[in-house]
Design a protein around this motif. Structure first.
Motif, PDB file in Angstrom:
ATOM      1  N   GLU A 190     -23.632  19.786  15.259  1.00 43.53           N
ATOM      2  CA  GLU A 190     -23.675  19.859  13.803  1.00 43.53           C
ATOM      3  C   GLU A 190     -23.660  18.449  13.245  1.00 43.53           C
ATOM      4  OE1 GLU A 190     -20.978  21.166   9.923  1.00 43.53           O
ATOM      5  OE2 GLU A 190     -20.276  21.596  11.949  1.00 43.53           O
ATOM      6  N   ARG A 192     -23.814  16.593   9.377  1.00 42.42           N
ATOM      7  CA  ARG A 192     -23.796  16.813   7.943  1.00 42.42           C
ATOM      8  C   ARG A 192     -23.711  15.482   7.229  1.00 42.42           C
ATOM      9  NH1 ARG A 192     -18.900  19.734   4.489  1.00 42.42           N
ATOM     10  NH2 ARG A 192     -19.825  19.481   2.434  1.00 42.42           N
ATOM     11  N   ASN A 728     -31.353  23.961   5.365  1.00 42.20           N
ATOM     12  CA  ASN A 728     -30.278  23.040   5.688  1.00 42.20           C
ATOM     13  C   ASN A 728     -29.896  22.102   4.544  1.00 42.20           C
ATOM     14  OD1 ASN A 728     -32.573  21.525   5.653  1.00 42.20           O
ATOM     15  ND2 ASN A 728     -32.181  20.454   7.583  1.00 42.20           N
ATOM     16  N   ARG A 778     -27.634  19.466   6.224  1.00 46.54           N
ATOM     17  CA  ARG A 778     -27.083  19.743   7.544  1.00 46.54           C
ATOM     18  C   ARG A 778     -28.217  19.827   8.564  1.00 46.54           C
ATOM     19  NH1 ARG A 778     -23.572  22.447   4.034  1.00 46.54           N
ATOM     20  NH2 ARG A 778     -21.355  22.312   4.587  1.00 46.54           N
TER      21      ARG A 778
END
Length: 779
Positions: A190, A192, A728, A778
């Motif tokens: 992940e 971000r 995203n 993201r």
């Protein structure tokens, strides 16, 4: 317009115009997207059930609906939507929770259910995951410097109302504030990133930056999470003395690294968190001491000395969890270092020393700087049974050690900030230099049990036995305001707390519970001041609560109601004379109230919420006086009188929220919502009565002065937000305090310590109308 107040234009900034456009589009979007959303749901308007919320209030993962206690949870998404940057931004969403700002994030005080700190130690304990942060002692001003953790990388905030002494120990006399951080993702990557801008009405602009990454180092076993956030807080108050504008702008910086191991029978979590808050000034408005109206206009203060503030927290935590098959053994270790520095303009209090005591032509300017250094180690071991059995149990031991230092430095200069003329600068430039090292050591054992009888009845019980030992020294190094020399003191005490909570399931959707519990606020060695006791005892309270948790209308409506009574005794209160203060155990108070929290999901897209609280918190009798001998008479100080309201506790407060989720086709989806918060009138303190009496004869009153607390009017504020995204990415906008409502978060009367005359009051305003625009992506 005052000549010292810079003119403000009525033009709206490009940022506020952009945000207004996003909000207007978000409000209109649900109507445009209704047909697409209905089609995506099969052309139905059926409502869905509300989401299940889990908490770790009892140091187990539990459904909040099945815990016999009053708990509120503010999730990560909610914090993002409202643009939260401080405790004051979400306090109104928790029934019975009040937060007073002293001018900046990190300069805040918290009360729950009317149990407000009237001494330097806090009444609400603060945890980050499994580790307590902040001092348990009385010399780190924990009441005024509660942790304002940067919301980024926070999974949720849990607020437990009522004493939590059996499981959380010292300081949790009024309740618990618990930050739960996001764990590393062991299954996938992940990444971000986000950026944002914030602007305040008649103030400045500031930018935000955030980065986060989670990486599985060994799939399903080992994961790493890293994050960084920079949060700019624009200023909005000006200084009448030098014409400086937006003096209270601030910066928050936070970084975190977390490593998680998920083994077959052994789990480990290691984390390091660092946060800094810095501001060159503090929010304040100078008020007329009689009318409490602004002296120089809205959001204009009057200070002669700079008022910087900074706070640094570094926390390292290590949590180990062994699955023993029949139970779990948990070790929670914490190491924290906190450094706080706060400078206050003290010109009104001590500036007249220059002309009235030293004979100089005009008053001087003065400043008071507090420095707090805290090193804290905590260790908890606990052994727990597996969840799900008819009888669940937990036993544990807790240890903490604190090494702390508080320093106070008061200096006197000329009014323009230059040094006093010789020889006064060397002799009186330092009015006070005081160092107060202290230590706090506590060892506690605790046990908790939960017994389920049949399908409907359950009873929880807990107990804790604690002993703390403290050492302290008052070291006056220089100045005419403090006694010169070292004055050590020490104390020790044993404290026992307990809790009992039977609960009965009316049906699968409703539960009623009773909860009786006790809590304590540690005492300690006192300052060396004539008339003050050598030690101050722990404050103790007992709480009795009747609650209902229910769900109906096919799980679309959740309703929680709780009524309580709290009896508080040996309240620690500050008593001061000639600018020097100590602590006494004042007396007793009661707090009675009712809280309500409800959520309603009208459709799968539309959800409403309401929180409300009624609280009557008053002193039962006059506080015990402090008697300070003087030459030829005694000074008898009462810091509170029977019937006084507890400071900063409104009788009524409520908030209402609404949110609509929508889809707009082409993969776009978002939400629009808002909240109205209303805080009733309050007072800033208790009644202070000063009597001069014949020596040794308090019945012969030679003079009496009574100072009533200052009132704070009620206020209401409206907050709006909207967001839209696809895949995203997401863009969010918010406007807090849409109507620009004026209101005071805190207020203080400032008097001359030389003449005793009140000169002005200073109020900290609630945040003015604030626009924010955030963008997140993201990967």
């Amino acid at each position: 317009m005052n000549a010292f107040q810079p003119a403000r234009t009525g033009l709206r900034s490009p940022l506020s115009l952009a945000i207004a456009g996003v909000l207007a589009w978000g409000v209109a979007m649900p109507a445009l997207a209704f047909e697409d959303a209905a089609a995506a749901e099969g052309a139905t308007d059926s409502a869905t059930t509300l989401d299940t919320v889990v908490v770790t209030a009892n140091k187990r993962v539990e459904n909040i609906r099945e815990v016999g206690a009053s708990i509120s949870v503010i999730g990560e998404r909610q914090l993002e939507n409202i643009g939260a940057s401080s405790l004051t931004d979400f306090a109104a969403l928790v029934p019975g929770m009040q937060v007073q700002s002293n001018g900046n994030p990190g300069q805040t005080a918290i009360s729950l259910r009317g149990i407000a700190a009237m001494s330097p130690s806090a009444t609400v304990a603060t945890y980050i995951d499994e580790v307590p942060v902040g001092s348990s002692g009385i010399y780190q001003a924990a009441n005024a410097f509660m942790l304002d953790l940067l919301p980024y990388d926070i999974s949720r905030v849990e607020v437990m109302r009522g004493p939590q002494g059996t499981l959380y120990g010292a300081g949790a006399i009024g309740g618990l504030l618990k930050y739960v951080t996001r764990a590393p993702d062991l299954a996938g990557d992940e990444l971000r990133a986000g950026v944002g801008l914030r602007t305040v009405q008649d103030g400045g602009d500031a930018w935000n930056l955030r980065l986060g990454a989670s990486v599985p180092l060994q799939e399903d076993r080992l994961g790493l999470r890293m994050s960084f956030a920079r949060n700019g807080l624009p200023g909005y108050t000006d200084n009448q003395v030098d014409g400086a504008r937006d003096v209270n702008d601030a910066e928050q910086i936070g970084a975190r690294v977390a490593l998680a191991w998920d083994g077959e029978a052994f789990d480990a979590d290691l984390g390091v968190l660092h946060q800094r808050i810095h501001s060159d000034g503090r929010a304040g408005v100078a008020l007329d001491p009689d009318t409490l109206q602004p002296l120089f206009g809205d959001h204009v203060d009057r200070t002669w000395q700079p008022q910087p503030f900074s706070k640094k927290l570094t926390l390292t935590s290590l949590n180990l969890d062994w699955d023993l098959g029949w139970g779990d053994f948990v070790s929670a270790t914490g190491w924290s270092q906190t450094e706080t520095s706060s400078t206050l303009d003290a010109t009104i209090q001590f500036g007249e020393v220059a002309n009235l005591m030293l004979g100089l032509p005009e008053p001087g300017s003065a400043a008071l700087r507090y420095d707090f250094d805290l090193d804290k180690i905590t260790q908890e071991f606990r052994l727990t049974s597996k969840s799900g059995a008819p009888f669940e149990w937990m036993v544990g031991v807790f240890y903490t050690e604190e090494d702390a230092l508080q320093s106070q430095f008061v200096w006197l200069q000329q009014l323009d900030g230059s040094a006093l003329p010789a020889p006064y600068a060397e002799m009186f430039g330092t009015l006070a230099l005081l160092n107060m090292p202290s230590t706090y050591e506590e060892l506690a054992v605790f046990a908790n049990g939960s017994w389920r009888v049949g399908e409907r009845f359950k009873i929880d019980a807990g107990l804790r036995q604690a002993r703390n030992e403290q050492w302290f020294s008052q070291n006056g190094d220089a100045g005419i305001l403090v006694p010169i020399g070292d004055f050590p003191g020490e104390s020790s005490e044993d404290v026992f707390t307990w809790s009992l909570s039977p609960q009965f399931a009316i049906n699968q959707d409703a539960m009623v519970y009773l909860r009786a519990a006790t809590g304590y606020q540690p005492g300690g060695p006192n300052v060396a001041l004539p008339g003050m006791p050598p030690t101050v005892d722990s404050s103790m309270l007992a709480s009795y609560e009747l609650g209902l948790k229910s769900a109906f209308a096919e799980q679309r409506v959740l309703l929680d109601v709780a009524a309580y009574r709290i009896d508080w005794e040996d309240i620690q209160v500050a008593a001061s004379f000639n600018g020097i203060g100590g602590l006494v155990n004042g007396g007793e108070a009661t707090s009675e109230g009712v809280e309500l929290s409800a959520q309603f999901r009208a459709t799968s897209n539309l959800q409403f919420g309401i929180n409300g609280a009624y609280n009557k918190a008053t002193l039962k009798d006059d506080f015990e006086p402090a008697v300070i001998p003087q030459d030829g008479y005694d000074v008898v100080l009462n810091s509170g009188l029977a019937g006084d309201r507890i400071p900063y506790v409104p009788e009524w407060s409520w908030s209402a929220t609404a949110e609509y989720a929508f889809s707009a086709g082409a993969g776009l989806a978002g939400q629009v919502g808002g909240a109205v918060r209303w805080i009733g009138d309050r007072v800033n303190g208790t009644t202070e009565r000063t009597r001069a009496t014949a020596p040794g004869d308090p019945s012969t009153v030679l003079m009496e002065e009574i100072v009533a607390p200052l009132p704070l009017d009620s206020y209401a504020a409206l907050d709006l937000y909207a967001g839209i995204g696809r895949g995203n990415w997401e863009v969010r906008a918010y406007v807090n305090n849409v109507t620009g409502e004026d209101g005071w978060s805190s207020v203080e009367l400032i008097s001359s310590e030389v003449t005793g005359a009140p000169v002005q009051a200073v109020a900290v305003p609630i945040l003015p109308r604030t626009f924010g625009l955030e963008f997140d992506v993201r990967f």
